[in-house]
Design an enzyme around this catalytic site. Structure first.
Site, mmCIF file in Angstrom:
data_model
loop_
_atom_site.group_PDB
_atom_site.id
_atom_site.type_symbol
_atom_site.label_atom_id
_atom_site.label_comp_id
_atom_site.label_asym_id
_atom_site.label_seq_id
_atom_site.Cartn_x
_atom_site.Cartn_y
_atom_site.Cartn_z
ATOM 1 N N ILE A 127 2.230 -1.410 7.101
ATOM 2 C CA ILE A 127 3.121 -2.750 6.774
ATOM 3 C C ILE A 127 4.397 -2.095 6.345
ATOM 4 O O ILE A 127 5.467 -2.778 6.210
ATOM 5 C CB ILE A 127 2.284 -3.637 5.726
ATOM 6 C CG1 ILE A 127 2.014 -3.107 4.620
ATOM 7 C CG2 ILE A 127 1.215 -4.182 6.550
ATOM 8 C CD1 ILE A 127 1.599 -4.069 3.517
ATOM 9 N N ASP A 128 4.397 -0.697 5.593
ATOM 10 C CA ASP A 128 5.713 -0.212 4.975
ATOM 11 C C ASP A 128 6.781 -0.042 5.939
ATOM 12 O O ASP A 128 7.891 0.212 5.532
ATOM 13 C CB ASP A 128 5.292 0.862 4.153
ATOM 14 C CG ASP A 128 4.404 0.600 2.905
ATOM 15 O OD1 ASP A 128 4.735 -0.450 2.634
ATOM 16 O OD2 ASP A 128 4.064 1.569 2.563
ATOM 17 N N GLY B 60 5.301 -1.075 -0.926
ATOM 18 C CA GLY B 60 6.421 -0.200 -0.750
ATOM 19 C C GLY B 60 6.261 1.118 -1.620
ATOM 20 O O GLY B 60 6.913 1.019 -2.504
ATOM 21 N N ARG B 61 5.441 2.050 -0.907
ATOM 22 C CA ARG B 61 5.220 3.222 -1.864
ATOM 23 C C ARG B 61 6.243 4.101 -2.004
ATOM 24 O O ARG B 61 6.888 4.347 -2.903
ATOM 25 C CB ARG B 61 4.052 4.106 -1.460
ATOM 26 C CG ARG B 61 3.658 5.276 -1.989
ATOM 27 C CD ARG B 61 2.594 6.088 -1.341
ATOM 28 N NE ARG B 61 1.248 5.216 -1.575
ATOM 29 C CZ ARG B 61 0.276 5.294 -2.591
ATOM 30 N NH1 ARG B 61 0.842 5.848 -3.566
ATOM 31 N NH2 ARG B 61 -0.643 4.386 -2.644
ATOM 32 N N ARG C 266 8.601 -13.563 -16.155
ATOM 33 C CA ARG C 266 7.185 -13.336 -15.304
ATOM 34 C C ARG C 266 6.712 -12.822 -14.240
ATOM 35 O O ARG C 266 7.997 -12.529 -13.650
ATOM 36 C CB ARG C 266 6.528 -15.057 -15.364
ATOM 37 C CG ARG C 266 6.530 -15.799 -16.428
ATOM 38 C CD ARG C 266 5.354 -15.563 -17.433
ATOM 39 N NE ARG C 266 5.091 -16.367 -18.601
ATOM 40 C CZ ARG C 266 5.654 -16.259 -19.580
ATOM 41 N NH1 ARG C 266 6.626 -15.511 -19.852
ATOM 42 N NH2 ARG C 266 5.457 -17.006 -20.632
ATOM 43 N N HIS D 297 -2.537 -7.460 -1.922
ATOM 44 C CA HIS D 297 -3.086 -7.642 -0.633
ATOM 45 C C HIS D 297 -2.836 -8.851 0.086
ATOM 46 O O HIS D 297 -3.036 -8.909 1.131
ATOM 47 C CB HIS D 297 -4.515 -7.004 -0.821
ATOM 48 C CG HIS D 297 -4.720 -5.735 -1.151
ATOM 49 N ND1 HIS D 297 -4.804 -5.477 -2.601
ATOM 50 C CD2 HIS D 297 -5.384 -4.719 -0.333
ATOM 51 C CE1 HIS D 297 -5.143 -4.011 -2.337
ATOM 52 N NE2 HIS D 297 -5.257 -3.431 -1.113
#
Length: 342
Positions: A127-128, A171-172, A266, A272
Site C-alpha cells: 500500500i506504500d 508510510g515507512r 488531537r 490497519h
C-alpha cells in the site's frame, strides 16, 4: 504443471483478485494445478497448504485481505530455511512459485531464484507504493481512498471545536499515501519521510490557518521525522526482516503543537484501517491484470521476473531490480503542493 502461490508481508485489498486471476487463467487456458501456501513464507517452510482451484477463488474478487493468509516470516533467517522450502516444493511437486508481496517478500523470492534455483515469479503488493519498478502497486489506491475519506470527516470535527487534528497514515520510507490523501483531502500540512520537517514551520502554518478562522488538519506519514530528531517510535521491537513497528509520530506531534501554539490538538491514527475492507475498482482491475500476466510469465518459463505496471501496459522486470531501490517522493513534487500549506 503444478504452481504454488503465496501472499507475504502486510495484507492489502486486491490480494484475492490476484489469486483469482492466476487460478482462473492457469486452470482454464493452461490446465495447471495450483497449491496455496498458508501465511506467506511460513507455508513452504512448514508445508502448510490449502486447496486452490476455481471453486476456491469463486466470489473472492471484492474481498479484502487474503484467503491464503499472510505473515512477515523470513525463511532466510530460519534454520535450514532454504532446504526446508526446497523439500516442501519437491514433496508438493511444485514446478513454479508465484510470490505476491512487497520489498521483503519479493527480496526472498529473488534470492531463492538467483542463488538456489527456485523458479519464482513476483507480483508487487504494497500500500506504500514504494517499489521503483512499477508505476503503481495494488492496494495503494484503496489506502488513499480510505485516508481521504477519513480526512474529509476530520475537517468537520476540527472546525466544530476549532482544534488541530493530526491524522497519522502509513508510510515507512515513502510518503505517497500522505501526499495523495493529504492533497485530496485538503490538509493544511503534509509531512513525509523524504523531507524532515521543521516543527517551528509546522506551528507557523497552523497559526496562520487559525488566523483565517479555520481549524487545521495535519497529515503525517508514520515514518516522518523532525529536522532535529530521530524516528519516533512506541515500540522498538523488530520483525524477522529487521523492521521496527512504526507509530507514534502523530501523538508526539499533537503534543508538541499544543505546547507551542496553545491550541488544542488531537490525533487520529488510521493504522490497519487503511489495509482493510473491499478494494477499489482500480485496485481490482490492476490486481487482476497482474495475476493474469504472472501466470503467463510462469507459462513462458520466464522466472526471476516480476510483473509491473508501466503506463497502461503490464511488463516484466527482474525481481532483483524491482527490490533494489525504493520509489520515494520527488522533492519537486512535494514542493509543488506546498502552496496549500498553512
Amino acid at each position: 504443471m503444478r504452481v504454488g502461490v503465496l501472499t507475504g508481508g502486510g495484507d492489502c485489498p486486491g490480494l484475492n483478485a490476484v489469486i483469482r486471476g492466476i487460478v482462473r487463467k492457469g486452470v482454464q487456458e493452461y490446465g495447471y494445478d495450483f497449491v496455496g501456501f498458508r501465511d506467506g513464507w511460513r507455508g513452504p517452510l512448514e508445508n502448510v497448504t490449502v486447496r486452490l482451484d476455481i471453486p476456491a477463488v469463486r466470489g473472492i474478487l471484492p474481498r479484502g485481505g487474503t484467503i491464503l493468509g499472510s505473515s512477515r516470516t523470513n525463511p532466510l533467517k530460519e534454520e535450514d530455511g532454504v532446504r526446508r522450502i526446497k523439500d516442501t516444493l519437491a514433496k508438493q511437486e511444485i514446478d513454479a512459485l508465484v510470490a505476491i508481496g512487497g520489498e521483503d517478500t519479493l527480496g526472498v523470492a529473488a534470492r531463492l531464484g538467483d542463488e538456489y534455483g527456485v523458479p519464482c515469479v513476483g507480483v508487487p503488493k504494497t500500500i506504500d507504493n514504494d517499489l521503483s519498478a512499477t508505476d503503481y502497486t495494488f492496494g495503494f489506491d484503496t489506502a488513499v481512498s480510505i485516508a481521504t475519506e477519513a480526512i474529509d470527516r476530520l475537517h468537520t470535527t476540527a472546525e466544530s471545536h476549532m482544534r488541530v487534528l493530526v491524522c497519522e497514515v502509513m508510510g515507512r520510507h515513502a510518503g505517497w499515501i500522505a501526499l495523495h490523501a493529504g492533497l485530496a483531502g485538503g490538509a493544511n500540512v503534509i509531512l513525509i519521510p523524504e523531507q524532515r520537517f521543521d516543527l517551528d514551520q509546522v506551528c507557523a502554518w497552523i497559526t496562520s490557518r487559525f488566523k483565517a478562522s479555520y481549524a487545521p488538519i495535519v497529515v503525517v506519514a508514520e515514518g516522518a521525522m523532525p529536522k532535529d530528531g530521530d524516528l519516533i517510535l512506541k515500540d522498538t521491537s523488530r520483525d524477522s526482516f529487521g523492521h521496527v513497528r512504526l507509530s507514534g509520530v502523530g501523538e508526539w506531534l499533537a503534543k508538541e503543537i499544543e505546547k507551542r501554539t496553545g491550541k488544542e490538538a488531537r490525533t487520529t491514527v488510521l493504522g490497519h484501517i487503511q489495509r482493510g475492507g473491499t478494494p477499489t475498482a482500480f485496485d481490482r482491475w490492476l490486481a487482476t491484470r497482474f495475476g493474469l500476466h504472472a501466470i503467463d510469465c510462469v507459462h513462458d518459463g520466464d522466472f526471476g521476473k516480476m510483473v509491473a505496471l508501466r503506463g497502461t501496459d503490464i511488463v516484466r522486470v527482474p525481481i532483483a531490480e524491482a527490490t533494489a531501490k525504493l520509489k520515494t517522493v520527488d522533492p519537486k513534487l512535494y514542493e509543488e503542493i506546498g502552496v496549500f500549506f498553512g
